[in-house]
Design an enzyme around this catalytic site. Structure first.
Site, PDB file in Angstrom:
ATOM      1  N   ASP A   1       8.377 -11.435  -0.246  1.00 43.75           N
ATOM      2  CA  ASP A   1       7.260 -12.379  -0.329  1.00 43.75           C
ATOM      3  C   ASP A   1       7.715 -13.614  -1.120  1.00 43.75           C
ATOM      4  O   ASP A   1       8.414 -13.478  -2.135  1.00 43.75           O
ATOM      5  CB  ASP A   1       6.084 -11.799  -1.138  1.00 43.75           C
ATOM      6  CG  ASP A   1       5.436 -10.602  -0.468  1.00 43.75           C
ATOM      7  OD1 ASP A   1       5.730 -10.364   0.710  1.00 43.75           O
ATOM      8  OD2 ASP A   1       4.641  -9.913  -1.147  1.00 43.75           O
TER       9      ASP A   1
ATOM     10  N   CYS B   1     -24.673   0.979 -13.553  1.00 38.77           N
ATOM     11  CA  CYS B   1     -24.851  -0.470 -13.559  1.00 38.77           C
ATOM     12  C   CYS B   1     -25.936  -0.897 -12.563  1.00 38.77           C
ATOM     13  O   CYS B   1     -27.113  -0.707 -12.836  1.00 38.77           O
ATOM     14  CB  CYS B   1     -23.518  -1.167 -13.322  1.00 38.77           C
ATOM     15  SG  CYS B   1     -23.469  -2.791 -14.076  1.00 38.77           S
ATOM     16  N   LEU B   2     -25.581  -1.402 -11.387  1.00 42.22           N
ATOM     17  CA  LEU B   2     -26.603  -1.734 -10.404  1.00 42.22           C
ATOM     18  C   LEU B   2     -27.431  -0.484 -10.073  1.00 42.22           C
ATOM     19  O   LEU B   2     -28.619  -0.582  -9.767  1.00 42.22           O
ATOM     20  CB  LEU B   2     -25.949  -2.289  -9.132  1.00 42.22           C
ATOM     21  CG  LEU B   2     -26.892  -2.762  -8.045  1.00 42.22           C
ATOM     22  CD1 LEU B   2     -27.751  -3.913  -8.529  1.00 42.22           C
ATOM     23  CD2 LEU B   2     -26.131  -3.186  -6.795  1.00 42.22           C
ATOM     24  N   GLY B   3     -26.816   0.681 -10.141  1.00 49.03           N
ATOM     25  CA  GLY B   3     -27.516   1.951  -9.891  1.00 49.03           C
ATOM     26  C   GLY B   3     -28.644   2.155 -10.891  1.00 49.03           C
ATOM     27  O   GLY B   3     -29.733   2.622 -10.530  1.00 49.03           O
TER      28      GLY B   3
ATOM     29  N   LYS C   1       2.517   1.874  -5.262  1.00 49.20           N
ATOM     30  CA  LYS C   1       3.408   1.481  -6.353  1.00 49.20           C
ATOM     31  C   LYS C   1       2.743   1.697  -7.712  1.00 49.20           C
ATOM     32  O   LYS C   1       3.396   2.098  -8.673  1.00 49.20           O
ATOM     33  CB  LYS C   1       3.739  -0.007  -6.195  1.00 49.20           C
ATOM     34  CG  LYS C   1       5.151  -0.334  -6.554  1.00 49.20           C
ATOM     35  CD  LYS C   1       5.510  -1.771  -6.257  1.00 49.20           C
ATOM     36  CE  LYS C   1       4.730  -2.455  -5.184  1.00 49.20           C
ATOM     37  NZ  LYS C   1       4.051  -3.671  -5.587  1.00 49.20           N
TER      38      LYS C   1
ATOM     39  N   ASP D   1       4.143  12.355   1.077  1.00 49.24           N
ATOM     40  CA  ASP D   1       2.693  12.403   0.862  1.00 49.24           C
ATOM     41  C   ASP D   1       2.350  13.731   0.198  1.00 49.24           C
ATOM     42  O   ASP D   1       2.921  14.767   0.538  1.00 49.24           O
ATOM     43  CB  ASP D   1       1.951  12.325   2.211  1.00 49.24           C
ATOM     44  CG  ASP D   1       2.238  11.012   2.927  1.00 49.24           C
ATOM     45  OD1 ASP D   1       2.645  10.056   2.246  1.00 49.24           O
ATOM     46  OD2 ASP D   1       2.064  10.964   4.165  1.00 49.24           O
TER      47      ASP D   1
ATOM     48  N   GLN E   1      17.081  -0.174   4.110  1.00 50.12           N
ATOM     49  CA  GLN E   1      18.335  -0.930   3.969  1.00 50.12           C
ATOM     50  C   GLN E   1      18.046  -2.425   3.857  1.00 50.12           C
ATOM     51  O   GLN E   1      18.613  -3.127   3.024  1.00 50.12           O
ATOM     52  CB  GLN E   1      19.230  -0.700   5.182  1.00 50.12           C
ATOM     53  CG  GLN E   1      19.758   0.718   5.330  1.00 50.12           C
ATOM     54  CD  GLN E   1      20.595   0.849   6.601  1.00 50.12           C
ATOM     55  OE1 GLN E   1      21.339  -0.057   6.967  1.00 50.12           O
ATOM     56  NE2 GLN E   1      20.459   1.977   7.293  1.00 50.12           N
TER      57      GLN E   1
ATOM     58  N   SER F   1       0.800  -1.240   0.000  1.00 48.40           N
ATOM     59  CA  SER F   1       0.000   0.000   0.000  1.00 48.40           C
ATOM     60  C   SER F   1       0.823   1.276   0.000  1.00 48.40           C
ATOM     61  O   SER F   1       0.385   2.303   0.524  1.00 48.40           O
ATOM     62  CB  SER F   1      -0.973   0.044   1.189  1.00 48.40           C
ATOM     63  OG  SER F   1      -1.803  -1.060   1.173  1.00 48.40           O
TER      64      SER F   1
ATOM     65  N   LYS G   1      13.531   6.906   9.831  1.00 50.59           N
ATOM     66  CA  LYS G   1      14.439   5.761   9.969  1.00 50.59           C
ATOM     67  C   LYS G   1      14.714   5.074   8.621  1.00 50.59           C
ATOM     68  O   LYS G   1      13.789   4.791   7.863  1.00 50.59           O
ATOM     69  CB  LYS G   1      13.812   4.744  10.948  1.00 50.59           C
ATOM     70  CG  LYS G   1      13.807   5.246  12.389  1.00 50.59           C
ATOM     71  CD  LYS G   1      15.230   5.329  12.898  1.00 50.59           C
ATOM     72  CE  LYS G   1      15.315   5.750  14.346  1.00 50.59           C
ATOM     73  NZ  LYS G   1      16.707   5.985  14.765  1.00 50.59           N
TER      74      LYS G   1
ATOM     75  N   GLU H   1     -16.973   5.362 -15.321  1.00 47.90           N
ATOM     76  CA  GLU H   1     -15.843   5.755 -14.460  1.00 47.90           C
ATOM     77  C   GLU H   1     -14.528   5.157 -14.950  1.00 47.90           C
ATOM     78  O   GLU H   1     -13.452   5.693 -14.687  1.00 47.90           O
ATOM     79  CB  GLU H   1     -16.118   5.371 -12.993  1.00 47.90           C
ATOM     80  CG  GLU H   1     -16.045   3.877 -12.649  1.00 47.90           C
ATOM     81  CD  GLU H   1     -17.340   3.113 -12.919  1.00 47.90           C
ATOM     82  OE1 GLU H   1     -18.167   3.584 -13.726  1.00 47.90           O
ATOM     83  OE2 GLU H   1     -17.516   2.027 -12.325  1.00 47.90           O
TER      84      GLU H   1
ATOM     85  N   HIS I   1     -19.981   1.182 -17.301  1.00 52.24           N
ATOM     86  CA  HIS I   1     -19.152   1.798 -16.254  1.00 52.24           C
ATOM     87  C   HIS I   1     -18.328   2.965 -16.818  1.00 52.24           C
ATOM     88  O   HIS I   1     -17.157   2.785 -17.169  1.00 52.24           O
ATOM     89  CB  HIS I   1     -18.225   0.751 -15.639  1.00 52.24           C
ATOM     90  CG  HIS I   1     -18.939  -0.224 -14.767  1.00 52.24           C
ATOM     91  ND1 HIS I   1     -19.172   0.006 -13.436  1.00 52.24           N
ATOM     92  CD2 HIS I   1     -19.506  -1.412 -15.051  1.00 52.24           C
ATOM     93  CE1 HIS I   1     -19.852  -1.011 -12.920  1.00 52.24           C
ATOM     94  NE2 HIS I   1     -20.063  -1.888 -13.891  1.00 52.24           N
TER      95      HIS I   1
HETATM   96  N1  GLN Z   1     -25.221  -7.264 -10.131  1.00 51.41           N
HETATM   97  C1  GLN Z   1     -25.630  -6.612 -11.320  1.00 51.41           C
HETATM   98  C2  GLN Z   1     -25.431  -7.479 -12.564  1.00 51.41           C
HETATM   99  O1  GLN Z   1     -24.687  -8.429 -12.518  1.00 51.41           O
HETATM  100  C3  GLN Z   1     -24.895  -5.304 -11.496  1.00 51.41           C
HETATM  101  C4  GLN Z   1     -23.423  -5.450 -11.738  1.00 51.41           C
HETATM  102  C5  GLN Z   1     -22.664  -4.176 -11.602  1.00 51.41           C
HETATM  103  O2  GLN Z   1     -23.167  -3.222 -11.017  1.00 51.41           O
HETATM  104  N2  GLN Z   1     -21.430  -4.148 -12.056  1.00 51.41           N
HETATM  105  O3  GLN Z   1     -25.992  -7.193 -13.590  1.00 51.41           O
END
Ligand code: GLN
Length: 543
Positions: free
Chosen positions: A155, A388-390, A22, A248, A200, A19, A195, A516, A514
């Site tokens: 890791d 989407c779900l919205g 990177k 930051d 190191q 976190s 530190k 965004e 989507h």
């Molecule tokens: N669950 C809903 C679907 O599968 C919406 C998916 C989402 O919001 N990305 O259609």
């Protein structure tokens, strides 16, 4: 640039803790090199065994970022796209799962007949192949390929990747590959000091594997003084000017400027013997200047079920940052847990906001809370943006309340509702396997003239990215439209609803895709830009 110089490689590893940012650091390195006229592409290596993060819970992995070609990938690819303003693809994210899957497939095919298949050289060869296979940009050769190695040095999982990188430097030549190590220099309050020991140790771990970092990016809550830099340089065996501050900063979009100020691009250009111009960072300077000096401030509610884990909504948060700058305002997000709105009206949570966004999501938890929230925004003329779900919640609310279909629901939440207004497509009903089987990636959408969506996009046909299984049930389209819902965007090939809007409302738009995922710092998405503009208008009118 291009075609005159051979491709160079930058490897970014992380030390001490996870976190540290990177992904953002890799993207910012890419951005300053791009500002110098170079073609840059980035690849993320993820050491987990899943083929992709598509089946991981947001609690485990944050947002799943979807590319145009429909690959479900790590959220760091979102940073790459936002900083570089260019698309990533399935070649931009390699997991241990993919690497082994490929090698095992070849083994079954008989490609290694007679040989014992081993981590070295077969797995490491496949890792190197993925790094060398990063594609060019817009048909031009890539000047610089940046590879971010997920996880933290030390890791067990990342060992084969580091070994492959050690080999790759020998393969391509020391002038053609550099290692950048992002590390933490913690401030210890009791001692009143920063530190260097963790750094190191982290570099020691890298050197044990045979990797000597060329540049150290030092994450700290402040800048390092010369004495500390000298100490780190000495103990970590790097030149002092390659110990770069990474304190930051108020906005991540300041990082390219900060790295440039620290001389990072000069060192990279020098070490890799890159031929390029001085950087043009005006776009970034302008963005940061506006970001730090907003002329107003508005609050927008985001109502979802993962609100305690902001990484689940990474691209939405960033799209709002871009849209804020485009509107000279600061957008503060008010996170509303959808479960807290179940069985009650949304007045208390939403009475002080200028807009409501309902993001994507899966599963029934908190769903009635989201539907209540949409209803409140619809009735109270609060700008609403559904993703989407919205969108699916907006259709359920509208069906129940405006169309009078009392039992309207999605078959995701109720197997046989009296009105399945949101339902699985026929193809989806047959699918059993969960990995990579949703409706994924870029798909076309035709926009109806005269609608708000058409005005926002200024285009008849667009392309947006999808990640869902369910759709608005076409059997209910007519009744929805009869009651005033405008279906402003439709997929022309599948005849599916992509955008809906209401016109007896200041701004009520919901999309099945989507948006965004396609907003970039220097190229904001029009839907986010216009939603924030509507929220600003609402603020002026009501305050
Ligand atoms: N669950 C809903 C679907 O599968 C919406 C998916 C989402 O919001 N990305 O259609």
């Amino acid at each position: 640039m291009s075609n005159e110089q051979q491709t160079k490689f930058i490897i970014v590893t992380g030390g001490v803790v996870s976190s540290l940012g990177k992904g953002v650091a890799s993207a910012a390195v890419g951005a300053i090199l791009q500002a110098r006229g170079l073609n840059v592409n980035i690849l993320k290596m993820d050491p987990y065994i899943n083929i992709d993060p598509g089946t991981l819970s947001p609690y485990q992995h944050g947002e799943v970022y979807v590319t145009d070609d429909g690959t479900e990938t790590d959220l760091d690819l979102g940073h790459y796209e936002r900083f570089l303003n260019q698309n990533t693809s399935k070649k931009s994210n390699a997991t241990t799962g993919q690497i082994y899957y490929m090698v095992i497939k070849r083994e079954r095919n008989g490609d290694y007949l007679g040989k014992t298949v081993q981590v070295i050289p077969h797995i490491t060869d496949e890792i190197k192949r993925r790094i060398l296979d990063v594609p060019g940009i817009n048909g031009e050769q890539t000047d610089v390929v940046i590879t971010e190695v997920g996880g933290t040095v030390g890791d067990i999982e990342s060992l084969p990747f580091l070994e492959a990188i050690r080999q790759l430097r020998l393969d391509v030549g020391a002038n053609n590959l550099i290692n950048i190590h992002l590390t933490l220099v913690p401030y210890i309050k009791a001692a009143g000091e920063l530190k260097t020991k963790p750094t190191q140790h982290s570099v020691m771990k890298l050197r044990e594997i045979g990797i000597q970092p060329d540049i150290l990016l030092c994450r700290a809550d402040r800048k390092l003084n010369m004495e500390l830099k000298r100490k780190i340089a000495l103990f970590c065996n790097v030149p002092i000017d390659a110990v770069i501050d990474a304190p930051d900063v108020p906005t991540i979009y300041e990082i390219p400027l900060m790295f440039h100020e620290g001389g990072l691009d000069e060192i990279i250009v020098d070490k890799l013997q890159l031929k390029c111009k001085k950087p043009d960072l005006k776009g970034w300077e302008n963005f940061v200047q506006k970001c730090k000096n907003p002329q107003s401030e508005i609050t927008i509610a985001v109502c979802g079920k993962y609100v305690h884990l902001h990484d689940s909504y990474k691209s939405i948060i960033e799209a709002f940052a871009h849209a804020g700058v485009a509107n000279n305002t600061r957008v503060t997000l008010k996170w509303v847990d959808s479960e807290s709105l179940e069985g009650q009206d949304s007045e208390t949570a939403l009475s002080d906001v200028c807009g409501l966004l309902i993001p994507g999501g899966f599963g029934s938890r908190g769903i009635e809370g989201k539907i209540n929230a949409v209803r409140y925004a619809r009735k109270n003329q609060i700008p609403f943006f559904g993703i989407c779900l919205g969108l699916q919640c907006a259709v359920i609310d509208f069906s129940r309340e405006v169309c009078g279909l009392a039992g309207a629901n999605s078959t995701e939440f109720n197997e046989s509702p009296s009105h399945p207004v949101i339902d699985l497509m026929e193809e989806q009903k047959r699918i059993k396997a969960k990995g990579g089987t949703m409706r994924l990636g870029a798909q076309p959408c035709v926009i109806k003239k005269g609608t708000r969506a058409h005005q926002i996009y200024g285009a008849d046909r667009i392309s947006e990215r999808h990640r869902h299984r369910l759709e608005v049930n076409n059997k209910y389209r007519e009744i929805l439209e009869q009651h005033g819902m405008i279906i402003s965007g439709v997929n022309p090939e599948l005849d599916l609803v992509e955008i809906i809007e209401l016109n007896d409302h200041p701004w009520f738009v919901a999309v099945q895709f989507h948006p965004e995922l396609k907003s970039r710092a220097l190229n904001v998405h029009p839907l986010f830009k216009e939603f924030v503009a509507a929220a600003l208008k609402f603020n002026k009118k009501n305050n």
